[in-house]
Motif scaffolding. Structure first.
Motif, PDB file in Angstrom:
ATOM      1  N   UNK A   1      -3.758  -6.160  -0.819  1.00  0.00           N
ATOM      2  CA  UNK A   1      -3.607  -4.764  -1.364  1.00  0.00           C
ATOM      3  C   UNK A   1      -4.339  -3.763  -0.310  1.00  0.00           C
ATOM      4  N   UNK A   2      -3.787  -2.686   0.179  1.00  0.00           N
ATOM      5  CA  UNK A   2      -4.561  -1.843   1.114  1.00  0.00           C
ATOM      6  C   UNK A   2      -4.421  -0.627   0.705  1.00  0.00           C
ATOM      7  N   UNK A   3      -5.650   0.205   0.717  1.00  0.00           N
ATOM      8  CA  UNK A   3      -5.802   1.336  -0.221  1.00  0.00           C
ATOM      9  C   UNK A   3      -6.769   2.478   0.490  1.00  0.00           C
ATOM     10  N   UNK A   4      -6.305   3.433   1.110  1.00  0.00           N
ATOM     11  CA  UNK A   4      -7.241   4.151   1.928  1.00  0.00           C
ATOM     12  C   UNK A   4      -7.848   3.510   3.081  1.00  0.00           C
ATOM     13  N   UNK A   5      -7.386   2.623   3.641  1.00  0.00           N
ATOM     14  CA  UNK A   5      -7.835   1.842   4.819  1.00  0.00           C
ATOM     15  C   UNK A   5      -8.603   0.667   4.449  1.00  0.00           C
TER      16      UNK A   5
ATOM     17  N   UNK B   1       0.915  -1.284   0.025  1.00  0.00           N
ATOM     18  CA  UNK B   1      -0.013   0.076  -0.013  1.00  0.00           C
ATOM     19  C   UNK B   1       0.971   1.316  -0.032  1.00  0.00           C
ATOM     20  N   UNK B   2       0.405   2.236  -0.350  1.00  0.00           N
ATOM     21  CA  UNK B   2       0.908   3.680  -0.442  1.00  0.00           C
ATOM     22  C   UNK B   2       1.155   4.070   1.121  1.00  0.00           C
TER      23      UNK B   2
ATOM     24  N   UNK C   1       3.923   4.760 -11.080  1.00  0.00           N
ATOM     25  CA  UNK C   1       5.076   5.557 -10.598  1.00  0.00           C
ATOM     26  C   UNK C   1       4.838   6.073  -9.210  1.00  0.00           C
ATOM     27  N   UNK C   2       3.649   5.885  -8.562  1.00  0.00           N
ATOM     28  CA  UNK C   2       2.875   6.430  -7.462  1.00  0.00           C
ATOM     29  C   UNK C   2       3.876   5.562  -6.254  1.00  0.00           C
TER      30      UNK C   2
ATOM     31  N   UNK D   1       0.888  -7.597 -14.314  1.00  0.00           N
ATOM     32  CA  UNK D   1       1.857  -7.571 -13.275  1.00  0.00           C
ATOM     33  C   UNK D   1       1.158  -6.991 -12.097  1.00  0.00           C
ATOM     34  N   UNK D   2       1.857  -6.831 -10.948  1.00  0.00           N
ATOM     35  CA  UNK D   2       1.318  -6.177  -9.750  1.00  0.00           C
ATOM     36  C   UNK D   2       1.259  -4.625  -9.917  1.00  0.00           C
ATOM     37  N   UNK D   3       2.142  -4.070 -10.659  1.00  0.00           N
ATOM     38  CA  UNK D   3       2.063  -2.681 -10.936  1.00  0.00           C
ATOM     39  C   UNK D   3       0.768  -2.451 -11.453  1.00  0.00           C
ATOM     40  N   UNK D   4       0.496  -2.965 -12.590  1.00  0.00           N
ATOM     41  CA  UNK D   4      -0.971  -2.838 -13.402  1.00  0.00           C
ATOM     42  C   UNK D   4      -1.859  -2.942 -12.567  1.00  0.00           C
ATOM     43  N   UNK D   5      -2.070  -4.222 -11.716  1.00  0.00           N
ATOM     44  CA  UNK D   5      -3.031  -4.725 -10.979  1.00  0.00           C
ATOM     45  C   UNK D   5      -3.271  -3.535  -9.887  1.00  0.00           C
ATOM     46  N   UNK D   6      -2.133  -2.962  -9.283  1.00  0.00           N
ATOM     47  CA  UNK D   6      -2.420  -1.860  -8.097  1.00  0.00           C
ATOM     48  C   UNK D   6      -3.092  -0.844  -8.805  1.00  0.00           C
ATOM     49  N   UNK D   7      -2.517  -0.285  -9.865  1.00  0.00           N
ATOM     50  CA  UNK D   7      -3.153   0.939 -10.615  1.00  0.00           C
ATOM     51  C   UNK D   7      -4.733   0.733 -10.955  1.00  0.00           C
ATOM     52  N   UNK D   8      -4.911  -0.635 -11.567  1.00  0.00           N
ATOM     53  CA  UNK D   8      -6.586  -0.710 -11.828  1.00  0.00           C
ATOM     54  C   UNK D   8      -7.227  -0.702 -10.490  1.00  0.00           C
ATOM     55  N   UNK D   9      -6.617  -1.196  -9.648  1.00  0.00           N
ATOM     56  CA  UNK D   9      -7.648  -1.476  -8.297  1.00  0.00           C
ATOM     57  C   UNK D   9      -7.653  -0.081  -7.489  1.00  0.00           C
TER      58      UNK D   9
END
Length: 271
Positions: A230-234, A60-61, A267-268, A253-261
């Motif tokens: 994957x945890x995002x905004x709680x 997560x971010x 780059x974040x 890939x994980x990068x793409x999955x994270x962006x889609x979700x």
């Protein structure tokens, strides 16, 4: 959290032999956990588990809620809603039984820089109620395992960043836990030190059967054989084996999955 809080989180946990009745239970079970800071909701119905002898990456971010979750699991914060269990032991109702099964490496450094490597370990062992002779034997054992046996008498401030992190892992393993939590453990390390640390932790999983929860914001710290949360905004947006998360998100890939979700841009997160 303060350094003193982090270093004393399990200070009163006694050293006891682990029973055999928990073998089939999740190493860590988090069910419907929510937490707020005033009106801000930091965690919202978080639900996932970590199996024994497995490596689970919590991705997560910064600000996603990873450190808040670690603070709840380690009882630095009280649970406002939900249920957290370590090998079946409720951390609220049976904290000593739960925490004796867990080791933690926090993001902030919690070593005493003016003490030697061995002194740091012996002090931590004393907090766990481990006798001095047994503590020294265990300390020598873990230092040998992490390649720091020749630095036992060195002051911690003379170690490299990677060596300090390895020492923190050694310290977390002194009471022989079955679950290891690491919160952004590679922050500030160079590429080689990061790879060495990841390799060491994965070796603990395969050789000692330890369950690991590894919190990170770096894609390249995750491999296909890992379990992924994957945890995002709680909120937990995905969980399961990496291949399953990729398939369900329709990503390669994980990068793409994270962006889609999450709806974030490439780059974040770091790489």
């Amino acid at each position: 959290m303060t350094t003193s809080d982090a270093s004393t989180v399990v200070a009163t946990v006694p050293d006891k032999p682990v029973g055999h009745d928990t073998a089939s239970l999740p190493a860590l079970s988090i069910s419907a956990v929510s937490h707020s800071y005033g009106t801000r909701r930091a965690l919202i119905d978080v639900d996932f588990s970590v199996a024994p002898a497995s490596f689970t990456a919590l991705l997560g971010l910064n600000g996603a809620g990873k450190s808040t979750l670690f603070s709840l699991v380690t009882r630095l914060f009280g649970i406002q809603a939900g249920d957290i269990r370590i090998f079946g032991h409720d951390i609220g109702q049976s904290p000593s039984e739960a925490l004796r099964l867990m080791g933690v490496v926090f993001q902030p450094r919690t070593l005493d820089l003016d003490l030697s490597v061995m002194q740091n370990l012996l002090y931590h062992a004393a907090l766990h109620g481990i006798g001095r002779r047994n503590a020294r034997l265990r300390s020598e054992e873990v230092l040998s395992r992490i390649g720091l046996a020749d630095r036992a008498g060195s002051k911690v401030r003379d170690l490299s960043g990677g060596q300090m992190r390895r020492l923190e892992i050694a310290r977390a393993l002194l009471h022989r836990p079955r679950l290891l939590l690491l919160d952004e453990a590679t922050v500030g390390l160079d590429v080689k030190a990061r790879a060495d640390m990841l390799g060491h932790v994965r070796q603990l999983v395969t050789e000692q059967g330890i369950g690991v929860l590894w919190a990170t914001h770096l894609f390249d710290e995750i491999i296909p054989s890992d379990n992924l949360v994957i945890l995002h905004q709680g909120r937990v947006l995905a969980r399961g084996e990496v291949a399953r998360v990729l398939e369900e998100s329709g990503a390669h890939d994980i990068n793409s999955a994270f962006m889609r979700l999450t709806g974030t841009q490439s780059g974040s997160l770091g790489s």
